[in-house]
Design a protein around this motif. Structure first.
Motif, mmCIF file in Angstrom:
data_model
loop_
_atom_site.group_PDB
_atom_site.id
_atom_site.type_symbol
_atom_site.label_atom_id
_atom_site.label_comp_id
_atom_site.label_asym_id
_atom_site.label_seq_id
_atom_site.Cartn_x
_atom_site.Cartn_y
_atom_site.Cartn_z
ATOM 1 N N TRP A 166 0.766 -1.084 -0.119
ATOM 2 C CA TRP A 166 0.116 0.067 -0.113
ATOM 3 C C TRP A 166 0.892 1.322 0.087
ATOM 4 C CZ3 TRP A 166 0.764 3.207 4.258
ATOM 5 C CH2 TRP A 166 1.251 2.462 5.458
ATOM 6 N N HIS A 167 0.229 2.429 -0.321
ATOM 7 C CA HIS A 167 1.007 3.693 -0.177
ATOM 8 C C HIS A 167 0.201 4.614 0.528
ATOM 9 C CE1 HIS A 167 2.689 2.281 -4.301
ATOM 10 N NE2 HIS A 167 3.675 3.200 -3.862
ATOM 11 N N HIS A 168 1.070 5.651 0.985
ATOM 12 C CA HIS A 168 0.361 6.620 1.769
ATOM 13 C C HIS A 168 -0.290 7.690 0.863
ATOM 14 C CE1 HIS A 168 3.682 5.776 4.830
ATOM 15 N NE2 HIS A 168 2.695 5.808 5.847
ATOM 16 N N ALA A 169 -1.187 8.342 1.587
ATOM 17 C CA ALA A 169 -1.865 9.325 0.756
ATOM 18 C C ALA A 169 -2.278 10.755 1.355
ATOM 19 C CB ALA A 169 -3.375 8.631 0.485
ATOM 20 N N VAL A 170 -2.251 11.640 0.533
ATOM 21 C CA VAL A 170 -2.403 13.089 1.196
ATOM 22 C C VAL A 170 -3.725 13.617 1.327
ATOM 23 C CG1 VAL A 170 -1.960 15.436 1.004
ATOM 24 C CG2 VAL A 170 -0.093 13.967 0.524
ATOM 25 N N ILE A 171 -4.356 14.029 2.442
ATOM 26 C CA ILE A 171 -5.879 14.249 2.340
ATOM 27 C C ILE A 171 -5.887 15.778 2.892
ATOM 28 C CG2 ILE A 171 -6.831 11.964 2.642
ATOM 29 C CD1 ILE A 171 -6.924 12.495 5.519
ATOM 30 N N VAL A 172 -7.024 16.518 2.498
ATOM 31 C CA VAL A 172 -7.309 17.692 2.617
ATOM 32 C C VAL A 172 -8.591 17.974 2.842
ATOM 33 C CG1 VAL A 172 -5.068 18.383 1.696
ATOM 34 C CG2 VAL A 172 -7.117 18.506 0.302
ATOM 35 N N PRO A 173 -9.102 19.202 3.362
ATOM 36 C CA PRO A 173 -10.384 19.663 3.511
ATOM 37 C C PRO A 173 -10.500 20.200 2.186
ATOM 38 C CG PRO A 173 -9.288 20.492 5.106
ATOM 39 C CD PRO A 173 -8.202 20.034 4.197
ATOM 40 N N PRO A 174 -12.090 20.151 1.558
ATOM 41 C CA PRO A 174 -12.405 20.697 0.305
ATOM 42 C C PRO A 174 -12.056 22.303 0.229
ATOM 43 C CG PRO A 174 -14.178 19.257 1.283
ATOM 44 C CD PRO A 174 -13.205 19.429 2.319
ATOM 45 N N HIS A 176 -9.142 23.347 -0.376
ATOM 46 C CA HIS A 176 -7.586 23.359 0.279
ATOM 47 C C HIS A 176 -6.644 24.019 -1.014
ATOM 48 C CE1 HIS A 176 -3.485 22.734 1.887
ATOM 49 N NE2 HIS A 176 -4.027 22.796 2.957
ATOM 50 N N PRO A 177 -5.725 24.817 -1.096
ATOM 51 C CA PRO A 177 -4.633 25.255 -1.964
ATOM 52 C C PRO A 177 -4.097 24.237 -2.705
ATOM 53 C CG PRO A 177 -4.424 26.773 -0.102
ATOM 54 C CD PRO A 177 -5.528 25.581 0.443
ATOM 55 N N LEU A 178 -3.798 22.892 -1.778
ATOM 56 C CA LEU A 178 -3.205 21.836 -2.605
ATOM 57 C C LEU A 178 -3.929 21.068 -3.730
ATOM 58 C CD1 LEU A 178 -1.227 19.765 0.407
ATOM 59 C CD2 LEU A 178 -0.256 21.347 -1.582
ATOM 60 N N GLU A 179 -5.370 21.436 -3.814
ATOM 61 C CA GLU A 179 -6.121 20.638 -4.771
ATOM 62 C C GLU A 179 -5.694 21.168 -6.230
ATOM 63 O OE1 GLU A 179 -10.285 19.536 -2.631
ATOM 64 O OE2 GLU A 179 -9.892 21.439 -3.194
ATOM 65 N N SER A 180 -5.313 22.274 -6.196
ATOM 66 C CA SER A 180 -4.995 22.980 -7.615
ATOM 67 C C SER A 180 -3.641 22.961 -8.039
ATOM 68 C CB SER A 180 -5.311 24.400 -7.471
ATOM 69 O OG SER A 180 -4.735 25.012 -6.729
ATOM 70 N N ASN A 257 -11.057 15.488 0.929
ATOM 71 C CA ASN A 257 -10.525 14.958 -0.454
ATOM 72 C C ASN A 257 -9.219 14.357 -0.307
ATOM 73 O OD1 ASN A 257 -12.900 16.118 -1.812
ATOM 74 N ND2 ASN A 257 -12.083 18.160 -1.944
ATOM 75 N N LEU A 258 -8.964 13.351 -1.344
ATOM 76 C CA LEU A 258 -8.032 12.386 -1.352
ATOM 77 C C LEU A 258 -7.189 13.035 -2.666
ATOM 78 C CD1 LEU A 258 -6.146 9.886 -0.548
ATOM 79 C CD2 LEU A 258 -7.323 8.721 -2.386
ATOM 80 N N LEU A 259 -5.952 13.326 -2.373
ATOM 81 C CA LEU A 259 -4.960 14.045 -3.678
ATOM 82 C C LEU A 259 -4.179 12.914 -4.249
ATOM 83 C CD1 LEU A 259 -3.809 17.279 -2.216
ATOM 84 C CD2 LEU A 259 -6.052 16.617 -3.518
ATOM 85 N N ASP A 260 -3.989 12.888 -5.409
ATOM 86 C CA ASP A 260 -3.178 12.039 -6.257
ATOM 87 C C ASP A 260 -1.819 11.805 -5.563
ATOM 88 O OD1 ASP A 260 -1.773 10.051 -7.860
ATOM 89 O OD2 ASP A 260 -2.134 11.123 -9.649
ATOM 90 N N SER A 261 -1.072 10.989 -4.834
ATOM 91 C CA SER A 261 -0.089 11.301 -4.230
ATOM 92 C C SER A 261 0.632 10.177 -4.000
ATOM 93 C CB SER A 261 -0.061 11.933 -2.808
ATOM 94 O OG SER A 261 -0.933 11.154 -1.997
ATOM 95 N N SER A 262 0.537 8.728 -4.627
ATOM 96 C CA SER A 262 1.273 7.797 -4.552
ATOM 97 C C SER A 262 2.478 7.704 -5.162
ATOM 98 C CB SER A 262 0.562 6.552 -5.411
ATOM 99 O OG SER A 262 0.432 6.743 -6.625
ATOM 100 N N HIS A 263 2.815 8.881 -5.980
ATOM 101 C CA HIS A 263 4.128 8.940 -6.486
ATOM 102 C C HIS A 263 5.117 9.543 -5.463
ATOM 103 C CE1 HIS A 263 2.222 12.855 -7.245
ATOM 104 N NE2 HIS A 263 3.205 13.200 -7.131
ATOM 105 N N LEU A 264 4.619 10.066 -4.497
ATOM 106 C CA LEU A 264 5.473 10.782 -3.275
ATOM 107 C C LEU A 264 6.227 9.820 -2.361
ATOM 108 C CD1 LEU A 264 2.927 13.816 -2.742
ATOM 109 C CD2 LEU A 264 5.006 13.816 -4.316
ATOM 110 N N PHE A 265 5.497 8.747 -2.319
ATOM 111 C CA PHE A 265 6.117 7.963 -1.154
ATOM 112 C C PHE A 265 6.394 6.451 -1.598
ATOM 113 C CE2 PHE A 265 3.293 10.931 0.765
ATOM 114 C CZ PHE A 265 4.081 11.884 1.763
ATOM 115 N N GLU A 266 7.230 5.764 -0.942
ATOM 116 C CA GLU A 266 7.748 4.622 -1.269
ATOM 117 C C GLU A 266 6.441 3.708 -0.876
ATOM 118 O OE1 GLU A 266 10.329 3.361 -3.027
ATOM 119 O OE2 GLU A 266 11.124 5.401 -3.025
ATOM 120 N N LYS A 267 6.486 2.426 -1.804
ATOM 121 C CA LYS A 267 5.417 1.403 -1.240
ATOM 122 C C LYS A 267 5.756 0.852 0.103
ATOM 123 C CE LYS A 267 5.953 -2.422 -3.239
ATOM 124 N NZ LYS A 267 5.693 -3.644 -4.358
ATOM 125 N N ASN A 268 4.774 0.440 0.648
ATOM 126 C CA ASN A 268 4.596 -0.289 2.250
ATOM 127 C C ASN A 268 4.402 -1.564 2.146
ATOM 128 O OD1 ASN A 268 5.515 2.217 4.171
ATOM 129 N ND2 ASN A 268 3.954 2.841 2.918
#
Length: 314
Positions: A166-174, A176-180, A257-268
């Motif tokens: 599995w991978h870690h994921a980044v989550i933010v409230p609707p 949030h600046p990171l959504e863009s 909201n879940l952001l596309d972030s699987s590329h940021l962290f190594e697989k666990n």
């Protein structure tokens, strides 16, 4: 020499040489513990413990070797009992699974449901603990199966098998600046306070390593043991959350909201572990096989790690 003496030696070491604690754990008296230790030493003709007055400080060289033998003897004694139970009551008994909150909450519910349908008379104990505590429970015989991402694979006394990745994921409230931010980068995430797992839990080491490798210093605003707590405070706007991807459920987590972030962290990789030499009832093997069909009883007995590309995302 008798089993009570061996149990006392084993428990005295477990209780860090505190005779009072050892006596309490064995429901006997401190004087009785001392007498059993002295009787065994007299019988063997060697001192097993380093002493300072009446206090025990540690093990002598023969004591260190004896403790390893005692552990094997006591384990086999338990195995004899489990063997008898296996053939007298195949579908009844008790199965203890030691695991973390993340596994118990997000990975195991379908497995537990199937298992209870197949073995309704087995009392299933799901004990939530830290990875270190899971290792101790397996080694002490308090748990039959351990499931966690950290610690298990590093212990030689345990046979560990990959369960799923599995991978870690980044989550933010609707809103949030990171959504863009496309694509999402560690540099962008590091500009905000971060809420994630406590050290030693659910791949936290990998999170820290990812930012450190990028040369980034992050502000860990809060850390928690489980994703439910992390998500609660992300919803309140206190920071950006980093959780295990399977902890996010779009149907339930409607304020995140879940952001596309699987590329940021190594697989666990989460592992399933059992103690080497620990006799498992038939239904314990079935539980493991429900987790991962390729992990058969034969594979576990031989210690062979099956090929697996299973990845759990949500």
């Amino acid at each position: 020499m008798n089993f009570q003496q061996l149990r006392i030696i084993h428990e005295t070491v477990r209780q860090n040489y505190n005779l009072t604690d050892a006596a309490n754990a064995l429901f006997t008296s401190q004087s009785g513990v001392s007498k059993h230790i002295k009787d065994l030493e007299d019988e063997l003709g060697v001192e097993l413990f380093v002493r300072k007055g009446k206090r025990l400080l540690g093990l002598t060289d023969p004591g260190k070797e004896l403790v390893e033998i005692v552990a094997r003897i006591l384990l086999d004694a338990k195995n004899v009992k489990r063997l008898a139970e296996q053939y007298s009551n195949r579908a009844e008994g008790r199965l203890t699974i030691a695991t973390t909150h993340t596994q118990a909450r997000y990975a195991l519910p379908p497995v537990v449901t199937q298992f209870k349908k197949a073995f309704p008379q087995v009392h299933l104990v799901l004990h939530q603990a830290s990875p270190g505590e899971i290792v101790s429970m397996l080694l002490d015989g308090q748990a039959d199966i351990g499931i966690a991402t950290e610690a298990l694979e590093e212990v030689a006394e345990l046979a560990s098998f990959p369960y799923y990745s599995w991978h870690h994921a980044v989550i933010v409230p609707p809103g949030h600046p990171l959504e863009s931010t496309h694509p999402l980068t560690l540099e962008a995430v590091a500009e905000f306070p971060i809420i994630t797992y406590h050290e030693g839990f659910t791949g936290r080491k990998g999170i820290d390593q990812a930012f450190a490798k990028a040369g980034l210093i992050i502000d860990i605003a809060m850390s928690a043991l489980d994703a439910d707590v992390i998500k609660t405070y992300v919803e309140l706007g206190l920071g950006v959350g980093i959780v295990a991807s399977m902890a996010f459920n779009p149907a339930r987590d409607i304020r995140l909201n879940l952001l596309d972030s699987s590329h940021l962290f190594e697989k666990n990789t989460t592992n399933i572990s059992v103690r080497r030499g620990h006799y498992l009832r038939g239904y314990a093997y079935r539980f493991i096989e429900l987790c991962l069909p390729s992990l058969t009883e034969a594979a576990i007995r031989s210690g062979v790690k099956p090929e697996t590309d299973v990845e759990l995302n949500d």
